[in-house]
Design an enzyme around this catalytic site. Structure first.
Site, mmCIF file in Angstrom:
data_model
loop_
_atom_site.group_PDB
_atom_site.id
_atom_site.type_symbol
_atom_site.label_atom_id
_atom_site.label_comp_id
_atom_site.label_asym_id
_atom_site.label_seq_id
_atom_site.Cartn_x
_atom_site.Cartn_y
_atom_site.Cartn_z
ATOM 1 N N ASP A 1 -23.931 53.686 2.096
ATOM 2 C CA ASP A 1 -23.327 52.818 3.353
ATOM 3 C C ASP A 1 -23.399 51.432 2.673
ATOM 4 O OD1 ASP A 1 -26.094 52.868 3.535
ATOM 5 O OD2 ASP A 1 -26.055 52.079 5.320
ATOM 6 N N ARG B 1 -30.017 46.618 2.110
ATOM 7 C CA ARG B 1 -31.049 46.576 3.178
ATOM 8 C C ARG B 1 -31.876 47.670 3.048
ATOM 9 N NH1 ARG B 1 -26.574 46.787 7.585
ATOM 10 N NH2 ARG B 1 -26.231 48.981 7.906
ATOM 11 N N ASP B 2 -32.450 47.891 4.227
ATOM 12 C CA ASP B 2 -33.494 49.248 4.154
ATOM 13 C C ASP B 2 -32.917 50.521 4.785
ATOM 14 O OD1 ASP B 2 -32.944 48.163 6.908
ATOM 15 O OD2 ASP B 2 -35.236 48.300 7.307
ATOM 16 N N GLU B 3 -31.704 50.724 3.949
ATOM 17 C CA GLU B 3 -30.905 51.886 4.347
ATOM 18 C C GLU B 3 -30.207 52.497 2.985
ATOM 19 O OE1 GLU B 3 -28.590 50.891 7.771
ATOM 20 O OE2 GLU B 3 -28.039 52.873 8.033
ATOM 21 N N ASP C 1 -19.124 56.778 6.302
ATOM 22 C CA ASP C 1 -18.654 55.959 5.389
ATOM 23 C C ASP C 1 -18.033 56.606 4.392
ATOM 24 O OD1 ASP C 1 -21.152 55.128 6.833
ATOM 25 O OD2 ASP C 1 -20.767 53.396 6.151
ATOM 26 N N TRP D 1 -18.152 61.674 11.062
ATOM 27 C CA TRP D 1 -19.145 61.649 10.307
ATOM 28 C C TRP D 1 -19.018 62.943 9.298
ATOM 29 C CZ3 TRP D 1 -18.208 57.549 12.780
ATOM 30 C CH2 TRP D 1 -18.812 56.295 12.431
ATOM 31 N N GLU E 1 -19.543 44.634 6.194
ATOM 32 C CA GLU E 1 -19.808 45.737 7.279
ATOM 33 C C GLU E 1 -19.141 45.469 8.523
ATOM 34 O OE1 GLU E 1 -23.662 46.321 8.025
ATOM 35 O OE2 GLU E 1 -23.436 48.119 9.161
ATOM 36 N N HIS F 1 -20.290 46.761 2.168
ATOM 37 C CA HIS F 1 -20.197 47.935 3.129
ATOM 38 C C HIS F 1 -18.825 48.398 2.680
ATOM 39 C CE1 HIS F 1 -23.428 49.311 5.716
ATOM 40 N NE2 HIS F 1 -22.454 49.898 6.287
HETATM 41 C C1 RAM Z 1 -25.240 52.402 9.909
HETATM 42 C C2 RAM Z 1 -24.715 52.491 8.324
HETATM 43 C C3 RAM Z 1 -23.586 52.981 8.552
HETATM 44 C C4 RAM Z 1 -22.978 53.698 9.518
HETATM 45 C C5 RAM Z 1 -24.140 54.257 10.566
HETATM 46 C C6 RAM Z 1 -23.611 54.799 11.699
HETATM 47 O O1 RAM Z 1 -26.760 52.233 10.020
HETATM 48 O O2 RAM Z 1 -24.989 51.433 7.874
HETATM 49 O O3 RAM Z 1 -22.449 52.345 7.912
HETATM 50 O O4 RAM Z 1 -22.171 54.863 9.141
HETATM 51 O O5 RAM Z 1 -24.869 53.105 10.986
#
Ligand code: RAM
Length: 925
Positions: free
Chosen positions: A503, A507-509, A516, A568, A779, A800
């Protein structure tokens, strides 16, 4: 006597030469050889290949005598010298077929380590044969767990119980080594290696490869990928040493939601098997086992993907990968057996590497810090070359953008510390490149360097890292901002294709968010050669699919909460179908068909009377939500039901391609039933949304997925246009609605409206972020603005890719290159010529070769230059006032062997075009 026989001999030679000459003359000229041979999803001569039942593809050379392929022959052998006449593994024989891609191997079964050679020849439309292609090859990796004699090794780094951010267990990076002696010369050596974690390996002090973050991110509880390297040149007769550095990576590191479901208390481990063939044919191997030694007392003290690295040069261990190094302070490694239920499989797509280097354009200095601006938001690591003083700590911080006052904006990294530290062991210049982390940044701030020296630009280089793929297409136009959008899309791709589709990269992801991926996947396929990348990730999606058919929110699944989200999880049907359309390879449908069916079954389970009640992130981040929620205003159940129908329809289409007639009928009927339920529940008799909030996306879903009866379509379209008008022709769509806008409006004949939306400068629009300085896709439509600064939401990534999904329409409609048949066997070239564009051009590598379309307009003079690859045919629509004449390659058009006029429409000439390059001119208006 002597004289006579001498004479005879000369005459015999002479006659033979004459004869040979004659037969040579009789032989028709052979066509040039096929080119660009690849196996399976586009691999060129791979080593450590994963696929023992590969497919073969090639391209026909460009030549006026080569229009189509009428037949081919593939030969496959275990030794190069057996080709082409003694192919011992497979000889397809001459097969009448125009298929030049994805031909299945049906020869002898292949096994681990096997090296395989192959070549191909083809016949053209008049049955004239080509030369044999060059001999290509592939070598299989270790295909099964039983091929491994090695054991998992490493130090127990969990026992130190160091806790980091979010209280997650920290594993210190390890250094592992092994010495070995060889009595003889090595003629061939392969290193098979992987890690639970990420590794870097060297032999005799030399790096084995420039791969980074290997083995990559898979569903570790089911499958870990392995790498194969040809290390023949690194090994010598006599004394040798192998050294491996290993850190947490995705396996044992910190990921969003705390720890990973595959248990980050397991210390990182390495599995290595070095197999050598000696001069005399003997086989010798060195494997990871209890004889290895390790330490955590090396320079790399800390390494986490989100948080960065700490490198302390005082702990450097000179020569630790050389033979006479004294490792008496090192400890014996701990050893564990292979897990039977975790498959070790050769990596099935390309590794991550440093692909591009960026130099800063600008530097800004304060008293003790310097900020470097790379002028491009990127993903990877810095290479720093700076003067330091002994004992000082260089701090390397990152930011995607600066705050308006010039300070660093890192709030959007959330808990990701994303900072690297280097502690100097002496005065002087140091060089450092982080190894087991990556960052998303445009700006780098350095502090802690020797401030008596004046900072210069070349202290820093940005190394852009992503999975090693090539460009697959280009798109340009006469409009600067549209070109910037294309560039932002491509940079979003580079930034988020680091082993898995993520995504965001900063960041912490940084997770494999399925929504996505679903949204951006199709656009990625135009810009990059990513079939293998997607095929590999789809294997992880299959593995991550739950018993009941749910697809986790992210793949690999880091949350393990066992529920799916509509829009998703539909990645399971959408991506395989889109790949099939782009490539024409039915293999991708074969591989994923069961998963598609299971996902549809999950939709069914989550529905009552075919109306979905599935959880959903919905039209994520829709602008101006009345609900004030991230999920936007479009009804969750409407979205779920729409995707239920759509996934059923795609599954029906896949069944049709696979020849599963009964299942095709079943899923087609299901699609019809769900569509009907959708219509009854959410639309009134006039084609207007009822009982739930009326949004642009509710109409987009209904129209894009063909869910309304014929008589309501027109009204629904009118309602969509009304909603757009109410928003002053601005989008009000989030992740799910945005990618559908262009297609739906285009199908309605409203290309003008698409252009309006695309060229909008004000919020929310693509150009809005460009006007605020975006060099990647954001994003949020307003992640930052020059007037209001940063969006105050914590979820605010500046890299994003989701909204980059418009790229598909730019290639297909602005430049006008679309497949009419899967894999571009039949191509449609139909550019949409509109102001403010005066020109646009795209090129795309299809399975048959490069197709291109380039148009320009001046006053009422229009020109279209195209290239149609061999073994395809194109339907070309040249926009024109058809009362005026059409010019082809400088002369008034009349039908030729290559270009036939099929239809004269009011506003375009419709032509059927054979392979080749052509220039059309027409008068428009
Ligand atoms: C966020 C992500 C992503 C999205 C979800 C639902 O944390 O960055 O882009 O698909 O949420």
């Amino acid at each position: 006597m002597f004289k006579k026989s001498y004479f005879n001999c000369v005459s015999v030679i002479f006659m033979t030469l004459m004869l040979l000459n004659l037969t040579a003359c009789k032989q028709p000229n052979r066509l040039e050889q096929p080119e660009q041979l690849t196996v399976s999803e586009g691999f060129r001569n791979p080593l450590g290949f994963y696929d023992a039942t590969p497919t073969f593809s090639w391209k026909l050379p460009i030549n006026k005598d080569i229009i189509n392929q009428s037949a081919y022959r593939i030969v496959v052998a275990s030794r190069e010298d057996l080709l082409p006449n003694n192919a011992d593994l497979w000889d397809s024989g001459k097969r009448e077929s125009n298929q030049s891609a994805w031909i299945k191997y049906t020869g002898e079964s292949l096994k681990s380590r096997q090296k395989v050679y192959w070549q191909v020849q083809f016949w053209n439309q008049s049955n004239q044969g080509s030369e044999w292609s060059a001999v290509n090859h592939f070598e299989l990796g270790l295909l099964q767990n039983k091929d491994w004699n090695a054991k998992w090794i490493g130090l127990n780094t969990a026992k130190d119980s160091i806790r980091g951010r979010e209280n997650v267990l920290i594993h210190r990076p390890q250094y592992l080594r092994k010495e070995f002696e060889l009595l003889d010369q090595v003629i061939d050596a392969r290193l098979y290696i992987t890690a639970k974690g990420v590794f870097d390996v060297s032999i005799n002090g030399k790096n084995v490869s420039d791969d980074v973050m290997s083995p990559g991110f898979t569903t570790y509880d089911q499958r870990i990928e392995t790498l194969t390297y040809d290390v023949t040149k690194l090994i010598r007769s006599g004394e040798n040493t192998i050294g491996v550095e290993v850190a947490s990576g995705w396996h044992s590191g910190r990921l969003l939601w705390g720890t990973t479901p595959w248990d980050n208390t397991i210390s990182p481990q390495v599995l290595a098997q070095l197999e050598m063939t000696m001069n005399d044919g003997a086989k010798v191997s060195v494997v990871s086992d209890e004889t290895w030694k390790g330490t955590t007392n090396g320079p790399l003290q800390f390494a986490e993907i989100y948080d960065g690295e700490i490198y302390n040069a005082n702990f450097e261990i000179p020569h630790w990968v050389t033979y006479h190094f004294d490792d008496k302070d090192w400890v014996n490694v701990e050893v564990s057996d292979l897990d039977d239920d975790v498959a070790l499989e050769p990596k099935r797509h390309t590794t991550v590497k440093g692909m591009i280097e960026l130099s800063p354009e600008k530097i800004t200095q304060t008293d003790s810090t310097t900020i470097f601006d790379l002028e491009q938001n990127m993903v990877g690591v810095p290479r720093v070359q700076v003067p330091m003083r002994k004992g000082d700590t260089l701090k390397i911080r990152f930011a995607e953008m600066l705050a308006p006052d010039g300070t660093f904006y890192t709030k959007n990294y959330r808990s990701a510390h994303s900072t690297d530290y280097y502690i100097a062991s002496k005065d002087g210049d140091i060089e450092y490149t982080p190894k087991f982390t990556f960052h998303g940044f445009r700006f780098v701030e350095l502090s802690g360097y020797d401030t008596s020296k004046k900072p210069v630009k070349n202290w820093l280089t940005g190394i852009v890292q992503y999975s090693d793929f090539e460009n697959n297409g280009t798109f340009t136009s006469s409009h600067e901002k549209l070109n910037q959008l294309q560039s932002n899309i491509v940079w979003g791709l580079r930034g988020n294709f680091l082993d898995i589709p993520t995504d965001c990269p900063q960041r912490d992801e940084r997770l494999g968010w399925t929504g996505d991926a679903q949204v951006f996947g199709p656009t990625s396929m135009f810009n990059a050669d990513v079939y293998k990348f997607w095929a590999s990730w789809l294997q992880s999606v299959r593995e991550a699919q739950l018993e009941d058919g749910a697809i986790p929110w992210t793949v690999p699944d880091t949350r393990g909460n066992k529920i799916g989200s509509s829009g998703w999880g539909d990645v399971a049907t959408i991506i395989p179908w889109k790949i099939y359309r782009r490539t024409g390879d039915i293999g991708v449908l074969e591989d994923n068909y069961e998963m598609m069916k299971n996902w549809v079954a999950y939709h069914q389970k989550k529905s009552n009377n075919h109306i979905s009640n599935m959880m959903s992130f919905s039209d994520w981040l829709q602008p101006y939500p009345e609900s004030k929620k991230n999920t936007g205003d479009t009804s969750r159940n409407l979205i779920g039901t729409a995707f239920f129908a759509h996934s059923a329809q795609l599954t029906a289409q896949a069944a049709q391609v696979l020849g599963k007639t009964d299942e095709q009928a079943k899923y087609e009927a299901l699609y019809q039933t769900v569509a009907k339920a959708f219509d009854n529940k959410f639309f009134d008799e006039t084609g207007k949304v009822k009982d739930v909030t009326e949004t642009q996306t509710s109409y987009l879903l209904a129209l894009a997925f063909e869910l309304l009866p014929e008589h309501k379509v027109k009204n629904a379209q009118t309602n969509l246009l009304r909603k757009l008008k109410e928003a002053d022709y601005h989008l009000r769509t989030g992740f799910l609605g945005t990618p559908l806008l262009s297609k739906v409006l285009d199908d309605m004949g409203e290309v003008d409206v698409v252009y309006k939306l695309l060229f909008n400068e004000t919020y929310p629009s693509w150009f809005y972020s460009i006007n605020q300085g975006a060099t990647t896709v954001w994003e949020r439509w307003n992640s930052y603005s020059k007037t209001d600064g940063y969006n105050t939401m914590s979820m605010n990534s500046l890299n994003h890719y989701a909204y980059g999904a418009i790229g598909e329409w730019m290639y297909e409609r602005i430049a006008g290159i679309a497949p009419l048949e899967a894999g571009y066997k039949i191509i449609k070239i139909a550019p949409q010529v509109r102001q403010p564009l005066n020109a646009a051009a795209a090129s795309l590598n299809t399975p048959y070769g490069k197709v291109s379309s380039s148009w320009k307009i001046k006053g009422n003079q229009f020109q279209l230059d195209i290239t149609v690859p061999p073994n395809t045919i194109a339907v070309v629509l040249v926009p024109a006032n058809t009362d005026q004449e059409l010019i082809l390659d400088g002369i008034t058009f009349s039908d030729t062997n290559s270009v036939l006029l099929k239809n004269t429409r009011k506003d375009a000439f419709e032509l059927e075009v054979q392979p080749g390059s052509y220039s059309f001119q027409s008068v428009v208006k």
